[in-house]
Scaffold this motif. Structure first.
Motif, mmCIF file in Angstrom:
data_model
loop_
_atom_site.group_PDB
_atom_site.id
_atom_site.type_symbol
_atom_site.label_atom_id
_atom_site.label_comp_id
_atom_site.label_asym_id
_atom_site.label_seq_id
_atom_site.Cartn_x
_atom_site.Cartn_y
_atom_site.Cartn_z
ATOM 1 N N ALA B 6 0.951 -1.063 -0.118
ATOM 2 C CA ALA B 6 -0.203 -0.008 -0.008
ATOM 3 C C ALA B 6 0.984 1.460 0.080
ATOM 4 O O ALA B 6 0.694 2.284 -0.764
ATOM 5 C CB ALA B 6 -0.999 0.098 1.115
ATOM 6 N N VAL B 7 1.927 1.322 0.865
ATOM 7 C CA VAL B 7 2.690 2.442 0.944
ATOM 8 C C VAL B 7 3.741 2.400 -0.524
ATOM 9 O O VAL B 7 3.683 3.575 -0.923
ATOM 10 C CB VAL B 7 3.858 2.076 2.178
ATOM 11 C CG1 VAL B 7 4.801 3.248 1.961
ATOM 12 C CG2 VAL B 7 3.317 2.100 3.415
ATOM 13 N N ARG B 9 2.648 1.542 -3.524
ATOM 14 C CA ARG B 9 1.659 1.894 -4.630
ATOM 15 C C ARG B 9 1.351 3.502 -4.231
ATOM 16 O O ARG B 9 1.471 4.373 -5.284
ATOM 17 C CB ARG B 9 0.329 1.367 -4.592
ATOM 18 C CG ARG B 9 0.698 -0.223 -4.960
ATOM 19 C CD ARG B 9 -0.589 -0.898 -4.869
ATOM 20 N NE ARG B 9 -1.893 -0.526 -5.551
ATOM 21 C CZ ARG B 9 -2.957 -1.273 -5.708
ATOM 22 N NH1 ARG B 9 -3.227 -2.343 -4.980
ATOM 23 N NH2 ARG B 9 -3.921 -0.662 -6.488
ATOM 24 N N ARG B 10 1.015 3.855 -3.004
ATOM 25 C CA ARG B 10 0.751 5.170 -2.971
ATOM 26 C C ARG B 10 1.993 6.140 -3.440
ATOM 27 O O ARG B 10 1.797 7.102 -3.991
ATOM 28 C CB ARG B 10 0.506 5.436 -1.460
ATOM 29 C CG ARG B 10 -0.066 6.863 -1.129
ATOM 30 C CD ARG B 10 0.294 7.723 -0.056
ATOM 31 N NE ARG B 10 1.498 7.815 0.287
ATOM 32 C CZ ARG B 10 2.187 9.055 -0.489
ATOM 33 N NH1 ARG B 10 1.107 9.768 -1.187
ATOM 34 N NH2 ARG B 10 3.333 9.408 -0.655
ATOM 35 N N GLY B 14 2.208 8.982 -6.412
ATOM 36 C CA GLY B 14 2.658 10.140 -5.960
ATOM 37 C C GLY B 14 3.676 10.781 -7.061
ATOM 38 O O GLY B 14 3.637 12.043 -7.348
ATOM 39 N N ALA B 17 1.487 11.826 -10.004
ATOM 40 C CA ALA B 17 0.250 12.796 -9.754
ATOM 41 C C ALA B 17 0.755 14.058 -9.833
ATOM 42 O O ALA B 17 -0.088 15.270 -10.036
ATOM 43 C CB ALA B 17 -0.263 12.388 -8.454
ATOM 44 N N ARG B 71 12.804 13.833 -1.236
ATOM 45 C CA ARG B 71 11.456 14.183 -0.606
ATOM 46 C C ARG B 71 10.890 13.014 -0.099
ATOM 47 O O ARG B 71 10.166 13.155 0.789
ATOM 48 C CB ARG B 71 10.505 14.378 -1.893
ATOM 49 C CG ARG B 71 10.605 13.284 -3.061
ATOM 50 C CD ARG B 71 9.696 13.736 -4.126
ATOM 51 N NE ARG B 71 8.311 13.719 -3.807
ATOM 52 C CZ ARG B 71 7.515 12.577 -3.613
ATOM 53 N NH1 ARG B 71 8.316 11.367 -3.882
ATOM 54 N NH2 ARG B 71 6.222 12.628 -3.342
ATOM 55 N N GLU B 76 7.378 14.506 3.764
ATOM 56 C CA GLU B 76 6.189 13.828 4.860
ATOM 57 C C GLU B 76 6.377 14.434 6.102
ATOM 58 O O GLU B 76 5.370 14.990 6.911
ATOM 59 C CB GLU B 76 6.617 12.332 5.193
ATOM 60 C CG GLU B 76 6.271 11.498 4.066
ATOM 61 C CD GLU B 76 5.010 10.437 4.106
ATOM 62 O OE1 GLU B 76 4.070 10.886 4.855
ATOM 63 O OE2 GLU B 76 5.174 9.572 3.321
ATOM 64 N N THR B 79 4.839 18.206 5.496
ATOM 65 C CA THR B 79 3.556 18.406 5.331
ATOM 66 C C THR B 79 2.845 17.876 6.719
ATOM 67 O O THR B 79 1.679 17.932 6.905
ATOM 68 C CB THR B 79 2.993 17.969 4.301
ATOM 69 O OG1 THR B 79 3.427 16.341 4.355
ATOM 70 C CG2 THR B 79 3.553 18.422 2.860
ATOM 71 N N GLY B 80 3.399 17.175 7.485
ATOM 72 C CA GLY B 80 2.781 16.586 8.758
ATOM 73 C C GLY B 80 2.191 15.195 8.357
ATOM 74 O O GLY B 80 1.785 14.624 9.274
ATOM 75 N N SER B 81 2.171 14.694 7.010
ATOM 76 C CA SER B 81 1.710 13.436 6.972
ATOM 77 C C SER B 81 2.493 12.257 7.481
ATOM 78 O O SER B 81 1.759 11.281 7.748
ATOM 79 C CB SER B 81 1.803 13.149 5.213
ATOM 80 O OG SER B 81 2.919 13.313 4.718
ATOM 81 N N ILE B 82 3.805 12.691 7.803
ATOM 82 C CA ILE B 82 4.377 11.553 8.566
ATOM 83 C C ILE B 82 3.796 11.196 9.847
ATOM 84 O O ILE B 82 3.723 9.912 10.389
ATOM 85 C CB ILE B 82 5.833 11.872 9.054
ATOM 86 C CG1 ILE B 82 6.686 10.880 9.184
ATOM 87 C CG2 ILE B 82 5.936 12.954 10.006
ATOM 88 C CD1 ILE B 82 8.230 10.859 9.245
ATOM 89 N N LEU B 84 0.556 10.933 10.257
ATOM 90 C CA LEU B 84 -0.535 10.063 9.521
ATOM 91 C C LEU B 84 0.153 8.453 9.355
ATOM 92 O O LEU B 84 -0.304 7.651 10.036
ATOM 93 C CB LEU B 84 -1.103 10.632 8.433
ATOM 94 C CG LEU B 84 -2.243 9.902 7.823
ATOM 95 C CD1 LEU B 84 -3.605 10.382 8.684
ATOM 96 C CD2 LEU B 84 -2.670 10.183 6.689
ATOM 97 N N LEU B 85 1.099 8.654 8.836
ATOM 98 C CA LEU B 85 1.810 7.361 8.201
ATOM 99 C C LEU B 85 2.204 6.514 9.472
ATOM 100 O O LEU B 85 1.973 5.289 9.511
ATOM 101 C CB LEU B 85 3.026 7.701 7.406
ATOM 102 C CG LEU B 85 3.745 6.354 6.819
ATOM 103 C CD1 LEU B 85 2.773 5.673 5.894
ATOM 104 C CD2 LEU B 85 4.987 6.879 6.094
#
Lengths: 364, 244
Positions: B6-7, B9-10, B14, B17, B71, B76, B79-82, B84-85
């Motif tokens: 999943a990671v 593929r995302r 990315g 995108a 990057r 991550e 943007t703070g998404s780390i 979340l991850l």
């Protein structure tokens, strides 16, 4: 699970840490009757960043059916506590259990039980909400129909239909927050931890999110942090005020309100022409400790503070209404104040005195 | 495994995108082509092989690969998404490996798009395609090595520029450690064993032998274990950052 309505009356000092009692209008599970016990147990949590102690011996627990409101000024340690509870930060001391799993040693099991909305609702900006939720579903081991179903219901609950295929970084703040919410509730977790879930939403959206939280509350243990004090009253069954890393108050919204000096105060609005006469008579009413007078043009609002503290008490309002009847005053408004949370909040989170004094009781 | 996929593929999605994938691939191919034909004087050399093409790879990778890897974690973190991850039930190794593999596959794709080179040389003469395949394999492994180094350094900062510069420097040291520039500097005072060790770290020496068609198991093990060690370092850095 056995329900015990009203097993936990709204009395007591409001600083207890039982975490098992829920004062909800609906159903109460105590830790004794619920087989699983509290879903979140936090014990003596400490987090230091160098010499700075961000979280200082915080303990609390949250049971199924509870909505715990986390209050405190910016930098009080709310987010840090949440980050530790969800396994993002490692605590300096203390332990955290979620659904019985230690967050340090059984991180993945604990995280499977948690839905988490981090501060600022971060997401991958280049993804669309649809793609993002699919990614979350995959990580959450949902596939096929289960995944579709989970994604659809999360989208419906957060009303994201309109923006599903726009990149997240082009969305408004409100939509981004809702994408974060959808992500957090996607796998229908027993534990929901949300850092400022209504930040950046307009009043309608706020209302909607509160309704959503209210609808989920019965089956989950929910922790939210907020700056909005009405929110506590609106959705929380318990509130925890934290200041400089320490818990300074822990109780139901009612218990916190009872600590306000406005609790049981009586407000009466009269025609200003009556004000001078009324001021003298109101001051003389039995049980009045002090009177505050605010003149607004043709109206004057008197607030009468009662000498009775703590308990809900109607003596003063009875006295005042008798006086009104005797005098035949035209009253524009008369009511008993439940208390003001903002005043309690300010008093508890300002200065060393309040922090030091209430801490031992809170951390016991 | 599911989580890693999943990671992966995302992360791979990315790249595509945003214009990043397009820009990178265009620049990569343009640089490869112009270096080979102009600087390398490919046609003048008159040889039906791709050694000139491959010889430029380490130097191009030195700047292009850190541009991919910078990057991986730094963004991550920014943007703070780390948050979340790392609060999703993803094992740390799965997050580290998923991201790395996505970047590696992306680099591999860019490399594969140089296939017109191979067509050209086959059209013009009859090269030893086994040697060319070895060259591509070596180049891909070397890209993985650079990427693993870049991933670990990207995890150490939330500033992508810092991640890029650090990666270029460390990658440069690994590239040139076998050249006289480094060896002469060290051999004056260091024991011979240390000099040999340093020289053995060189990407250049090992890549050179692969490009010449000599696939030595030790060279393969070197690149694979180098990737492993740097990814482990990456995981340790990510984990250490959790302590605050």
């Amino acid at each position: 699970m056995r329900a015990e309505p009203g097993a936990y009356p709204a009395a007591g000092d409001g600083t207890g840490n039982e975490g098992s009692g829920v004062i909800a209008s609906t159903v109460v599970h105590t830790s004794d009757s619920s087989p699983a016990g509290p879903l979140i147990e936090i014990h003596n949590l400490v987090k230091r960043f160098g010499p700075f102690t961000a979280v200082d011996r915080v303990s609390f627990s949250v049971a199924r059916g509870e909505v715990l409101g986390f209050l405190g000024p910016n930098g009080a340690g709310k987010s840090t506590t949440m980050k530790m509870a969800t396994g993002f930060l490692t605590p300096s001391e203390g332990d955290i259990r979620v659904c019985g799993f230690d967050v340090q040693s059984r991180r993945l099991s604990a995280q499977r039980a948690i839905g988490y909305l981090p501060e600022g609702a971060p997401a991958y900006p280049e993804m669309t909400p649809r793609g993002f939720l699919r990614f979350i579903a995959r990580i959450r081991r949902l596939s096929g129909q289960d995944a579709d179903q989970a994604i659809t219901s999360a989208i419906n609950a957060t009303e994201l239909e309109q923006v599903l295929d726009q990149p997240i970084d082009t969305l408004s703040k409100g939509y981004r927050r809702r994408v974060g919410l959808a992500q957090a509730i996607l796998h229908n977790p027993p534990v929901l931890i949300m850092d400022e879930p209504t930040d950046g939403l307009d009043p309608n959206q706020k209302y909607q999110v509160r309704e959503l939280i209210g609808a989920m509350a019965r089956h989950k243990a929910i922790v939210i942090s907020t700056h909005i004090l009405e929110e506590v009253d609106a959705i929380c069954t318990r509130a925890l005020i934290i200041d400089r890393g320490r818990i300074v108050a822990d109780g139901t919204p009612g218990e916190l309100l009872a600590r306000s000096r406005y609790h049981n105060a009586v407000s009466i609005t009269l025609d200003t022409s009556l004000a001078e006469q009324a001021a003298l008579l109101l001051r003389a009413v039995h049980g009045v400790a002090a009177v505050e007078e605010i003149r607004r043009g043709p109206e004057t609002i008197f607030t009468l503070f009662t000498t009775v503290q703590g308990e809900a008490d109607t003596t003063l309002v009875d006295h005042v209404s008798r006086l009104v009847r005797e005098r035949g005053w035209q009253v524009r408004a008369l009511y008993r104040e439940p208390g003001r949370l903002d005043e309690v909040f300010r008093r508890l989170t300002r200065g060393d005195r309040s922090g030091q004094q209430t801490k031992p009781g809170a951390a016991a | 495994m599911n989580e890693m996929l999943a990671v992966f593929r995302r992360e791979l999605g990315g790249y595509f995108a945003t214009p990043l994938a397009f820009v990178f691939i265009v620049i990569f191919l343009f640089a490869m082509g112009s270096f080979t034909f102009y600087l390398g004087g490919y046609f003048e050399s008159g040889n039906a092989d791709l050694s000139i093409f491959f010889n430029f790879h380490p130097w191009l990778y030195l700047f292009l690969i850190p541009a991919i890897s910078m990057r991986l974690w730094a963004e991550e973190r920014r943007t703070g998404s780390i948050e979340l991850l790392l609060t999703l039930p993803v094992p740390l190794w799965a997050a580290v490996l998923g991201k790395f593999l996505a970047a590696w596959v992306f680099a591999g794709l860019a490399l594969a798009l140089t296939f017109p080179m191979w067509l050209t040389v086959n059209y013009l003469g009859s090269p030893d395609n086994g040697v060319i395949l070895a060259g591509y394999t070596g180049s891909f492994l070397m890209a993985g090595g650079y990427l693993a180094i870049g991933a670990a350094l990207s995890a150490a900062t939330k500033n992508q520029v810092i991640a890029f510069v650090l990666s270029v420097v460390v990658c440069f040291l690994f590239t040139v450690s076998g050249l006289p520039l480094v060896i002469d500097f060290v051999s004056g005072w260091a024991p011979q064993a240390l000099v040999n060790t340093i020289a053995s770290f060189s990407f250049l020496n090992r890549f050179q032998s692969i490009v010449n068609g000599v696939i030595d198991l030790r060279d393969l093990i070197y690149f694979i274990s180098l990737i492993g060690v740097w990814l482990a370092a990456c995981a340790i850095i990510v984990d250490m950052k959790k302590a605050g």
